[in-house]
Design a protein around this motif. Structure first.
Motif, PDB file in Angstrom:
ATOM      1  N   THR A 106      14.502  54.171  73.563  1.00  0.00           N
ATOM      2  CA  THR A 106      14.078  52.852  73.089  1.00  0.00           C
ATOM      3  C   THR A 106      12.594  52.895  72.756  1.00  0.00           C
ATOM      4  N   VAL A 107      12.241  52.389  71.594  1.00  0.00           N
ATOM      5  CA  VAL A 107      10.830  52.314  71.186  1.00  0.00           C
ATOM      6  C   VAL A 107      10.504  50.859  70.882  1.00  0.00           C
ATOM      7  N   THR A 108       9.499  50.317  71.565  1.00  0.00           N
ATOM      8  CA  THR A 108       9.069  48.952  71.262  1.00  0.00           C
ATOM      9  C   THR A 108       7.863  49.012  70.313  1.00  0.00           C
ATOM     10  N   GLY A 109       7.676  47.966  69.542  1.00  0.00           N
ATOM     11  CA  GLY A 109       6.601  47.993  68.544  1.00  0.00           C
ATOM     12  C   GLY A 109       6.905  49.009  67.462  1.00  0.00           C
ATOM     13  N   ALA A 110       8.198  49.152  67.179  1.00  0.00           N
ATOM     14  CA  ALA A 110       8.668  50.226  66.292  1.00  0.00           C
ATOM     15  C   ALA A 110       8.130  50.100  64.877  1.00  0.00           C
ATOM     16  N   LEU A 145      15.316  50.297  68.437  1.00  0.00           N
ATOM     17  CA  LEU A 145      13.995  49.813  68.046  1.00  0.00           C
ATOM     18  C   LEU A 145      13.869  48.343  68.416  1.00  0.00           C
ATOM     19  N   LEU A 146      12.869  48.047  69.234  1.00  0.00           N
ATOM     20  CA  LEU A 146      12.603  46.651  69.609  1.00  0.00           C
ATOM     21  C   LEU A 146      11.374  46.159  68.861  1.00  0.00           C
ATOM     22  N   GLU A 147      11.526  45.033  68.214  1.00  0.00           N
ATOM     23  CA  GLU A 147      10.386  44.399  67.525  1.00  0.00           C
ATOM     24  C   GLU A 147      10.447  42.895  67.764  1.00  0.00           C
ATOM     25  N   ILE A 148       9.341  42.233  67.462  1.00  0.00           N
ATOM     26  CA  ILE A 148       9.366  40.780  67.426  1.00  0.00           C
ATOM     27  C   ILE A 148      10.005  40.383  66.084  1.00  0.00           C
ATOM     28  N   PRO A 149      10.479  39.145  65.947  1.00  0.00           N
ATOM     29  CA  PRO A 149      11.199  38.774  64.719  1.00  0.00           C
ATOM     30  C   PRO A 149      10.444  39.127  63.434  1.00  0.00           C
ATOM     31  N   GLN A 150       9.110  38.906  63.415  1.00  0.00           N
ATOM     32  CA  GLN A 150       8.336  39.206  62.206  1.00  0.00           C
ATOM     33  C   GLN A 150       8.313  40.698  61.881  1.00  0.00           C
ATOM     34  N   GLY A 151       8.621  41.539  62.864  1.00  0.00           N
ATOM     35  CA  GLY A 151       8.562  42.991  62.647  1.00  0.00           C
ATOM     36  C   GLY A 151       9.896  43.612  62.280  1.00  0.00           C
ATOM     37  N   LEU A 152      10.961  42.803  62.315  1.00  0.00           N
ATOM     38  CA  LEU A 152      12.306  43.374  62.141  1.00  0.00           C
ATOM     39  C   LEU A 152      12.518  43.986  60.763  1.00  0.00           C
ATOM     40  N   LYS A 153      12.017  43.298  59.741  1.00  0.00           N
ATOM     41  CA  LYS A 153      12.266  43.785  58.383  1.00  0.00           C
ATOM     42  C   LYS A 153      11.586  45.140  58.156  1.00  0.00           C
ATOM     43  N   ALA A 154      10.355  45.237  58.610  1.00  0.00           N
ATOM     44  CA  ALA A 154       9.649  46.519  58.463  1.00  0.00           C
ATOM     45  C   ALA A 154      10.347  47.612  59.275  1.00  0.00           C
ATOM     46  N   LEU A 180       7.081  52.170  75.494  1.00  0.00           N
ATOM     47  CA  LEU A 180       6.627  50.791  75.307  1.00  0.00           C
ATOM     48  C   LEU A 180       5.298  50.817  74.551  1.00  0.00           C
ATOM     49  N   VAL A 181       5.411  50.665  73.257  1.00  0.00           N
ATOM     50  CA  VAL A 181       4.253  50.804  72.367  1.00  0.00           C
ATOM     51  C   VAL A 181       3.723  49.434  71.936  1.00  0.00           C
TER      52      VAL A 181
END
Ligand code: NAX
Length: 328
Positions: free
Chosen positions: A8-12, A40-49, A86-87
Motif C-alpha cells: 500500500t502506498v499513500t500519497g500515491a 494506492l491511497l489518495e485524497i479525493p482530489q488526488g484520485l484522478k492523477a 505512508l508517504v
C-alpha cells in the motif's frame, strides 16, 4: 506461483509516489522474484492523477505487477497489506505553527494507523516517509495497539545515504567502501550523522578524516540541511532520492543487512543509548529475516552524546505535543 505481496502506498499521486511506484512494480522493493499487488491511497482530489499513474504502470507491462487498486478509503487501501509506505502527509505551509502541523498530520496518521490495525495482514511492515516522519509514525503506531510496535518505522535512510555520499566525496572513497554509518535521532535538522563508528575501506572514518571542524561545521550541517539545498536548486523537494531511500529501507528490512555493516532506521526505542522508550528515533540497526535489531555496545563520545541528546529532546517534545493534542 507465489502469492503477490500487497504493497500500500499513500500519497500515491505525489512526486515521491511517482518516483516510487515504478520501482516497486519492477521488483526493486522486495526482490526480482516477488510478485506485488499495489494499493494506492489518495485524497479525493488526488484520485484522478493516481489513475493516470496506474495507466502508466499498466503500460510498463511489469512481469511482477499483479494488480493495482486505487481508493480514497483507508480501510480498503490497507486491507490485507503486507507492506505500507505512508508517504502522503500535510506539508508545513506559511505561517503554520508546529502544533498546527502536528495536529493536521494527526488527522491523517491516526486514522491510517487504526485502518492498519483493523485491516492489514499479520506480517504488516510500515514505513512512514511523510513528515514529520518520526512523530507521524508514533501517532500511527499508537493507533494500532494490535500490531507489534516494532512494525512501525520512520525513514532516515535518505539521511544515511546522503551522509555516505558526502563522506565518499570528502575522502575520495567509493560509496561501497563506507560501512557502519549511523543517523541518530529525528529526521529533521537536529539529526546526527555519526562517523565515529563508520569505516572507510576497513579503517575508522573519523580517524581517516581527522578533522573535527569539518565534521561539526560542514559534514553535519550539509547532511542535515540537504533537503533545503535540494529545494533551493531544484525548485521542488527531494523526490527520486526519497523514493530510492524508501526502496532501500524496506529492501534492507526484508532482505537483511550485509555482514559487517548496518543501516539507519527510525524505530520505537527500547531505551538503548539513553533514548526514552517508545519514541521513534533513528538507530544503527542490523536486519535479518524481516526483523531488525539495534546495534549494541557502541561507545558514544561527548561529541556524539550532545548531538544525540539534542535530537532526542526534540523528539520527546514532539511526543509531548501530540500527547497533549490527544493523538496518542
Ligand atoms: P507531494 O505533495 O508531491 O505528494 C503528497 C501526496 O499525498 C499528494 O498527492 C496528496 O494528495 C497526498 N495526500 C495528502 N494527504 C493524504 C491522505 N490523508 N491520504 C492519502 N494521500 C494523501 O509530496 P512529496 O514530495 O511526494 O512528499 C511526501 C512527503 O514526504 C512529505 O511529507 C515530505 O515532507 C516527505 N519527505 C520525507 C523525507 C524523509 O526523508 N523522511 C524526504 C523527502 C520528503 O521531503
Amino acid at each position: 506461483t507465489r502469492t503477490p505481496v500487497n504493497v500500500t502506498v499513500t500519497g500515491a499521486a505525489g512526486q515521491i509516489g511517482y518516483a516510487l511506484l515504478f520501482r516497486i512494480a519492477s521488483g526493486q522493493l522486495l526482490g526480482a522474484d516477488v510478485p506485488v499487488s499495489l494499493r494506492l491511497l489518495e485524497i479525493p482530489q488526488g484520485l484522478k492523477a493516481a489513475e493516470g499513474t496506474a495507466m502508466e504502470l499498466d503500460d510498463c507491462a511489469f512481469p511482477l505487477l499483479r494488480g493495482i487498486e486505487i481508493t480514497d478509503d483507508a480501510n480498503a487501501a490497507f486491507s490485507g497489506a503486507n507492506v505500507a509506505l505512508l508517504v502522503g502527509a500535510r506539508p508545513r505551509t506559511k505561517g503554520m505553527e508546529r502544533g498546527d502541523l502536528l495536529s493536521a498530520n494527526g488527522g491523517i496518521f491516526k486514522p491510517q494507523g487504526k485502518a492498519i490495525n483493523d485491516h492489514a495482514a499479520d506480517d504488516i511492515k510500515v514505513l512512514v516517509v511523510g513528515n514529520p516522519a518520526n512523530t507521524n509514525a508514533l501517532i500511527a503506531q499508537a493507533a494500532a495497539p494490535d500490531v507489534p510496535a516494532e512494525r512501525f518505522t520512520a525513514m532516515t535512510r535518505l539521511d544515511h545515504n546522503r551522509a555516505i555520499s558526502q563522506l565518499a566525496a570528502k575522502t575520495g572513497a567509493a560509496v561501497t567502501d563506507i560501512k557502519r554509518l549511523t543517523i541518530w535521532g529525528n529526521h529533521s535538522a537536529t539529526q546526527y550523522p555519526d562517523i565515529f563508528h563508520a569505516e572507510i575501506a576497513g579503517k575508522n572514518a573519523a580517524e581517516t578524516v581527522n578533522d573535527e571542524q569539518w565534521l561539526a561545521d560542514t559534514f553535519i550541517p550539509t547532511v542535515a540541511k540537504r533537503g533545503a539545498a535540494i529545494i533551493e536548486a531544484r525548485g521542488a523537494s527531494s523526490a527520486a532520492s526519497a523514493a530510492n531511500a524508501a526502496i532501500d529501507h524496506v529492501h534492507t528490512w526484508v532482505n537483511g543487512t550485509p555482514a559487517g555493516d548496518w543501516t539507519s532506521m527510525g524505530i520505537p526505542s527500547d531505551g538503548s543509548y539513553g533514548v526514552p522508550e517508545g519514541i521513534i528515533s533513528s538507530f544503527p540497526v542490523t536486519t535479518k529475516d524481516g526483523r531488525y535489531e539495534i546495534v549494541q555496545g557502541l561507545d558514544i563520545n561527548d561529541f556524539s552524546r550532545a548531538r544525540i541528546d539534542a535530537s532526542v529532546k526534540e523528539l520527546t517534545e514532539e511526543r509531548d505535543a501530540v500527547r497533549e493534542l490527544g493523538l496518542l
